[in-house]
Design an enzyme around this catalytic site. Structure first.
Site, PDB file in Angstrom:
ATOM      1  N   HIS A  24       0.857  -1.209   0.000  1.00  0.00           N
ATOM      2  CA  HIS A  24       0.000   0.000   0.000  1.00  0.00           C
ATOM      3  C   HIS A  24       0.880   1.240   0.000  1.00  0.00           C
ATOM      4  CE1 HIS A  24      -3.672   2.331   1.647  1.00  0.00           C
ATOM      5  NE2 HIS A  24      -2.751   3.210   1.321  1.00  0.00           N
ATOM      6  N   HIS A  26       1.340   5.452  -1.752  1.00  0.00           N
ATOM      7  CA  HIS A  26       0.927   6.565  -2.619  1.00  0.00           C
ATOM      8  C   HIS A  26       2.180   7.099  -3.297  1.00  0.00           C
ATOM      9  CE1 HIS A  26      -3.115   6.799  -0.777  1.00  0.00           C
ATOM     10  NE2 HIS A  26      -2.462   6.338   0.279  1.00  0.00           N
ATOM     11  N   LYS A 110      -9.544  -0.487  -5.315  1.00  0.00           N
ATOM     12  CA  LYS A 110      -9.503   0.234  -4.045  1.00  0.00           C
ATOM     13  C   LYS A 110     -10.861   0.848  -3.742  1.00  0.00           C
ATOM     14  CE  LYS A 110      -8.044   2.490  -0.492  1.00  0.00           C
ATOM     15  NZ  LYS A 110      -6.814   2.682   0.232  1.00  0.00           N
ATOM     16  N   HIS A 185      -4.189  -0.564   6.315  1.00  0.00           N
ATOM     17  CA  HIS A 185      -3.664   0.290   7.390  1.00  0.00           C
ATOM     18  C   HIS A 185      -4.523   0.246   8.652  1.00  0.00           C
ATOM     19  CE1 HIS A 185      -6.561   2.881   5.432  1.00  0.00           C
ATOM     20  NE2 HIS A 185      -5.757   3.258   4.484  1.00  0.00           N
ATOM     21  N   ASP A 258       1.558   2.703   3.543  1.00  0.00           N
ATOM     22  CA  ASP A 258       0.710   3.886   3.387  1.00  0.00           C
ATOM     23  C   ASP A 258       1.554   5.160   3.376  1.00  0.00           C
ATOM     24  OD1 ASP A 258      -1.555   5.345   2.885  1.00  0.00           O
ATOM     25  OD2 ASP A 258      -2.269   5.322   4.962  1.00  0.00           O
TER      26      ASP A 258
HETATM   27  C1  NCD Z   1      -3.611   9.306   2.085  1.00  0.00           C
HETATM   28  C2  NCD Z   1      -3.239  10.346   1.036  1.00  0.00           C
HETATM   29  O1  NCD Z   1      -2.768  11.416   1.399  1.00  0.00           O
HETATM   30  O2  NCD Z   1      -3.369  10.042  -0.170  1.00  0.00           O
HETATM   31  N1  NCD Z   1      -3.553   9.901   3.392  1.00  0.00           N
HETATM   32  C3  NCD Z   1      -3.296   9.247   4.553  1.00  0.00           C
HETATM   33  O3  NCD Z   1      -3.375   9.858   5.613  1.00  0.00           O
HETATM   34  N2  NCD Z   1      -2.967   7.983   4.564  1.00  0.00           N
HETATM   35  C4  NCD Z   1      -4.931   8.798   1.772  1.00  0.00           C
HETATM   36  C5  NCD Z   1      -5.260   7.606   2.602  1.00  0.00           C
HETATM   37  O4  NCD Z   1      -4.777   6.521   2.322  1.00  0.00           O
HETATM   38  O5  NCD Z   1      -5.982   7.781   3.574  1.00  0.00           O
HETATM   39 ZN    ZN Z   2      -3.284   5.203   1.765  1.00  0.00          ZN
END
Ligand code: NCD
Ligand code: ZN
Length: 355
Positions: A24, A26, A110, A185, A258
């Site tokens: 996971h 971003h 997702k 998460h 995450d």
């Molecule tokens: C994530 C984001 O900023 O894309 N933020 C986070 O706090 N983890 C989005 C998410 O997965 O909640």
């Molecule tokens: Zn996330």
């Protein structure tokens, strides 16, 4: 794996692990993608890449183009494979999802409940609206990845994950018993218990930050936006339950950072974004926890074996080496644009550059 002289109570100095994956992350897009993708590729062979771009990834064509941008942000010999995901909306086309999975473009879908987090405005307003796509995913064995929080304003933010399980996850699993689901998460003892008692089709990822911090971190001596993420960190008893779960060796728990970078200007603002940027030292961060819990011998399973087993993918061929070499995490990265998790702290393990 741990090289400590027989009979001596010397902590290991080196750890050799099968190359891990991040289930996971971003990776963002544009200039931020260029900055952060190398950090993930340095430690991980593959990563499940979140689709919450603006606009979100909802088509095969958009995912193919995003995959190309990710590869272009990395050196040619990085050996990194992005595993792309589709962002479910109320109007998502089941045929598009099925085609993307069949073509090897979408590894998973997702589910963001609408407005649950950053770029989740286009998320799903009611699970009843995506029944056709969920049925198709169950049929073709495509995993559903869930941001498990209700969004109702009348539910306390610290209870949103537990309420999601009761109201939405338990009925969903009963309705689609063959659907593979990752509760992402996880942050609570309730989630740990729920995942444990569910069958083999439910797993959970656990982030480094939820293993290290509890909710006090956000308020330590003032308001600390660098520790604000969603789901928000909970009480200490929850953190302890997560540490026990992650280090237990149970296959239903595996690594998902995450890592969610936002520029400082977006974090240090009157309405700061949720997200912690942990990619640069994620593996080192997990290693610190596993050592503190006396479970270094279980780090490899959590980081490198349980995820592929759940996804039905082969484990990676290569190996990495962590060396005991205490180092201070930089307070800022990339010309002060980003603050990494553990900024200014000493971490005991370091990933060897030569793998
Ligand atoms: C994530 C984001 O900023 O894309 N933020 C986070 O706090 N983890 C989005 C998410 O997965 O909640
Ligand atoms: Zn996330």
């Amino acid at each position: 794996m741990a090289a400590s002289p027989a009979g001596l109570n010397v902590p290991p100095q080196r750890l050799r692990l099968r190359r891990p994956d991040d289930w996971h992350v971003h990776l963002r897009d544009g200039a931020l993608l260029e900055l952060v993708a190398p950090a993930t590729a340095r430690s991980f062979a593959r990563a499940i890449v979140m689709p919450n771009l603006s606009p979100p990834i909802t088509t095969v064509a958009a995912a193919v183009a995003y995959g190309a941008r990710i590869r272009a942000a990395l050196p040619e010999d990085s050996g990194f494979t992005p595993l792309l995901t589709a962002y479910l909306t109320d109007t998502i086309d089941p045929a598009e999802i099925e085609r993307g999975h069949g073509e090897g473009v979408f590894t998973a879908c997702k589910l963001y409940p609408a407005h649950a987090t950053t770029n989740a405005a286009a998320g799903v307003t009611d699970l009843a609206r995506i029944e056709a796509v969920l049925a198709a995913m169950e049929r073709i064995g495509m995993p559903l990845l869930i941001h498990g929080e209700v969004t109702d304003a009348d539910i306390d933010i610290f209870d949103r994950e537990a309420v999601f399980i009761e109201r939405h996850l338990a009925p969903l699993l009963a309705r689609y018993p063959g659907l593979k689901v990752v509760l992402e998460h996880i942050t609570t003892a309730e989630s740990v218990a729920f995942v444990r008692q569910a069958g083999p089709n439910l797993a959970a990822t656990i982030t480094p930050h939820h293993l290290h911090i509890n909710r006090n971190a956000m308020f330590q001596g003032g308001l600390r936006p660098d520790f604000y993420c969603l789901p928000v960190a909970k009480r200490e008893r929850h953190r302890l339950a997560l540490r026990q779960a992650a280090t237990s060796g149970e296959p239903c728990f595996f690594l998902g950072t995450d890592s969610a970078p936002h520029p400082r200007s977006a974090k240090e603002s009157a309405c700061g974004c949720a997200g912690i940027y942990n990619a640069p030292f994620a593996l080192e961060s997990y290693a610190a926890v596993f050592e503190q819990e006396g479970a270094l011998d279980r780090l490899e399973a959590f980081a490198s074996l349980h995820g592929p087993a759940f996804y039905g993918l082969p484990v990676n061929d290569g190996h990495i080496t962590l060396v005991r070499e205490p180092h201070t995490v930089p307070p800022r990265l990339h010309g002060s644009t980003l603050v990494p998790f553990h900024a200014g702290q000493v971490l005991p393990w370091r990933l060897a550059d030569d793998g």
